[in-house]
Design a protein around this motif. Structure first.
Motif, PDB file in Angstrom:
ATOM      1  N   ALA A 101      -2.642   8.589  16.843  1.00  0.00           N
ATOM      2  CA  ALA A 101      -3.718   7.870  16.167  1.00  0.00           C
ATOM      3  C   ALA A 101      -3.701   8.148  14.664  1.00  0.00           C
ATOM      4  O   ALA A 101      -3.897   7.233  13.854  1.00  0.00           O
ATOM      5  N   ILE A 102      -3.444   9.386  14.290  1.00  0.00           N
ATOM      6  CA  ILE A 102      -3.363   9.733  12.871  1.00  0.00           C
ATOM      7  C   ILE A 102      -2.170   9.035  12.225  1.00  0.00           C
ATOM      8  O   ILE A 102      -2.290   8.487  11.119  1.00  0.00           O
ATOM      9  N   ALA A 103      -1.029   9.029  12.904  1.00  0.00           N
ATOM     10  CA  ALA A 103       0.156   8.346  12.365  1.00  0.00           C
ATOM     11  C   ALA A 103      -0.103   6.848  12.195  1.00  0.00           C
ATOM     12  O   ALA A 103       0.248   6.262  11.155  1.00  0.00           O
ATOM     13  N   LEU A 104      -0.741   6.228  13.179  1.00  0.00           N
ATOM     14  CA  LEU A 104      -1.089   4.801  13.062  1.00  0.00           C
ATOM     15  C   LEU A 104      -2.030   4.562  11.888  1.00  0.00           C
ATOM     16  O   LEU A 104      -1.891   3.578  11.155  1.00  0.00           O
ATOM     17  N   SER A 105      -2.979   5.453  11.714  1.00  0.00           N
ATOM     18  CA  SER A 105      -3.919   5.330  10.605  1.00  0.00           C
ATOM     19  C   SER A 105      -3.201   5.404   9.261  1.00  0.00           C
ATOM     20  O   SER A 105      -3.499   4.627   8.344  1.00  0.00           O
ATOM     21  N   ILE A 106      -2.258   6.329   9.145  1.00  0.00           N
ATOM     22  CA  ILE A 106      -1.496   6.449   7.902  1.00  0.00           C
ATOM     23  C   ILE A 106      -0.695   5.179   7.639  1.00  0.00           C
ATOM     24  O   ILE A 106      -0.636   4.693   6.502  1.00  0.00           O
ATOM     25  N   VAL A 107      -0.108   4.607   8.679  1.00  0.00           N
ATOM     26  CA  VAL A 107       0.639   3.349   8.522  1.00  0.00           C
ATOM     27  C   VAL A 107      -0.284   2.240   8.037  1.00  0.00           C
ATOM     28  O   VAL A 107       0.077   1.456   7.139  1.00  0.00           O
ATOM     29  N   ILE A 108      -1.481   2.152   8.600  1.00  0.00           N
ATOM     30  CA  ILE A 108      -2.448   1.128   8.177  1.00  0.00           C
ATOM     31  C   ILE A 108      -2.812   1.332   6.711  1.00  0.00           C
ATOM     32  O   ILE A 108      -2.831   0.370   5.926  1.00  0.00           O
ATOM     33  N   PHE A 109      -3.095   2.565   6.333  1.00  0.00           N
ATOM     34  CA  PHE A 109      -3.441   2.822   4.937  1.00  0.00           C
ATOM     35  C   PHE A 109      -2.257   2.564   4.001  1.00  0.00           C
ATOM     36  O   PHE A 109      -2.463   2.159   2.851  1.00  0.00           O
ATOM     37  N   LEU A 110      -1.051   2.780   4.482  1.00  0.00           N
ATOM     38  CA  LEU A 110       0.128   2.437   3.685  1.00  0.00           C
ATOM     39  C   LEU A 110       0.162   0.930   3.424  1.00  0.00           C
ATOM     40  O   LEU A 110       0.402   0.487   2.295  1.00  0.00           O
ATOM     41  N   GLY A 111      -0.104   0.143   4.462  1.00  0.00           N
ATOM     42  CA  GLY A 111      -0.171  -1.311   4.297  1.00  0.00           C
ATOM     43  C   GLY A 111      -1.267  -1.715   3.318  1.00  0.00           C
ATOM     44  O   GLY A 111      -1.049  -2.572   2.446  1.00  0.00           O
ATOM     45  N   PHE A 112      -2.439  -1.085   3.442  1.00  0.00           N
ATOM     46  CA  PHE A 112      -3.529  -1.376   2.513  1.00  0.00           C
ATOM     47  C   PHE A 112      -3.124  -1.019   1.082  1.00  0.00           C
ATOM     48  O   PHE A 112      -3.433  -1.748   0.136  1.00  0.00           O
ATOM     49  N   ALA A 113      -2.446   0.122   0.917  1.00  0.00           N
ATOM     50  CA  ALA A 113      -2.030   0.566  -0.413  1.00  0.00           C
ATOM     51  C   ALA A 113      -1.023  -0.403  -1.034  1.00  0.00           C
ATOM     52  O   ALA A 113      -1.097  -0.692  -2.232  1.00  0.00           O
ATOM     53  N   ILE A 114      -0.114  -0.907  -0.232  1.00  0.00           N
ATOM     54  CA  ILE A 114       0.849  -1.891  -0.737  1.00  0.00           C
ATOM     55  C   ILE A 114       0.108  -3.138  -1.217  1.00  0.00           C
ATOM     56  O   ILE A 114       0.391  -3.664  -2.299  1.00  0.00           O
ATOM     57  N   PHE A 115      -0.852  -3.598  -0.416  1.00  0.00           N
ATOM     58  CA  PHE A 115      -1.653  -4.758  -0.817  1.00  0.00           C
ATOM     59  C   PHE A 115      -2.421  -4.458  -2.108  1.00  0.00           C
ATOM     60  O   PHE A 115      -2.504  -5.304  -3.001  1.00  0.00           O
TER      61      PHE A 115
END
Length: 162
Positions: A101-115
Motif C-alpha cells: 500500500a505504501i509503494a502504491l501510494s508513492i507511485v500515485i504521488f510520483l504521478g501527481f508530481a509529474i503532473f
C-alpha cells in the motif's frame, strides 16, 4: 487483543486509509450539496480548469479526470484497509500488505508530481513530494515496530529459558 501488540502500525495504516478515502471523496463529491451539508473540499475544480487551460485541454474533461483520480485513490485506500484488518486480527502478511500500500501510494504521488511539473504548480509539487517523505517514514516506523517486537519476543524467550 492482538491490535495492541502493533499499535503504531495499526494507526499508520488507518491514517493512510482515511487519507486516501477522504481524498477520493473530495474529488468525487467536489462542491456537491449532500442535503444536510455542502462538501466544499479543496478548490480542485478551479485548479484543474486552470491547468487544462494552460495545456489547451477542454475544461469539460476536468470532472471526469477528477472522478478517475478519485477512483484510483479509493483503490489505493483498500490495501491499507486490508492491512489494518490483518493487523487487528493478528493475521500474517499485514506488514507485506502495508508495504504494498505504501509503494502504491508513492507511485500515485510520483504521478501527481509529474503532473505538477508539467502544469508548473510548484506548491503542489512540494506538497506531493512531502507526502512521499511521510510515506517513507511510515514504512520505517512499521519496520521498526516489527523489529523491536521481534527483539522483545527473543528477550522474553531468553528470560524464560534462564
Amino acid at each position: 487483543m492482538f491490535a495492541l501488540k502493533r499499535p503504531i502500525s495499526l494507526v499508520i495504516v488507518l491514517f493512510w486509509f482515511s487519507f486516501w478515502m477522504l481524498n477520493a471523496l473530495d474529488k468525487i463529491l467536489a462542491r456537491k450539496d449532500l442535503g444536510s451539508f455542502r462538501w466544499w473540499g479543496n478548490d480542485r475544480i478551479e485548479k484543474f480548469t486552470m491547468y487544462f487551460d494552460r495545456l489547451s485541454i477542454d475544461a469539460a474533461h476536468v470532472y471526469p479526470i477528477l472522478m478517475f483520480a478519485g477512483i484510483v485513490e479509493f483503490a489505493v485506500a483498500l490495501p491499507f484497509l486490508y492491512a489494518g484488518y490483518h493487523l487487528a486480527k493478528g493475521k500474517p502478511g499485514a506488514a507485506r500488505l502495508a508495504d504494498l500500500a505504501i509503494a502504491l501510494s508513492i507511485v500515485i504521488f510520483l504521478g501527481f508530481a509529474i503532473f505538477d511539473v508539467i502544469v508548473g504548480d510548484r506548491a503542489e509539487l512540494l506538497e506531493h513530494s512531502t507526502y512521499v517523505g511521510v510515506l517513507l517514514i511510515s514504512f520505517l516506523a512499521i519496520a521498526a515496530e516489527m523489529f523491536f517486537n521481534h527483539l522483545r519476543r527473543l528477550t522474553q524467550e531468553e528470560n524464560v529459558e534462564a
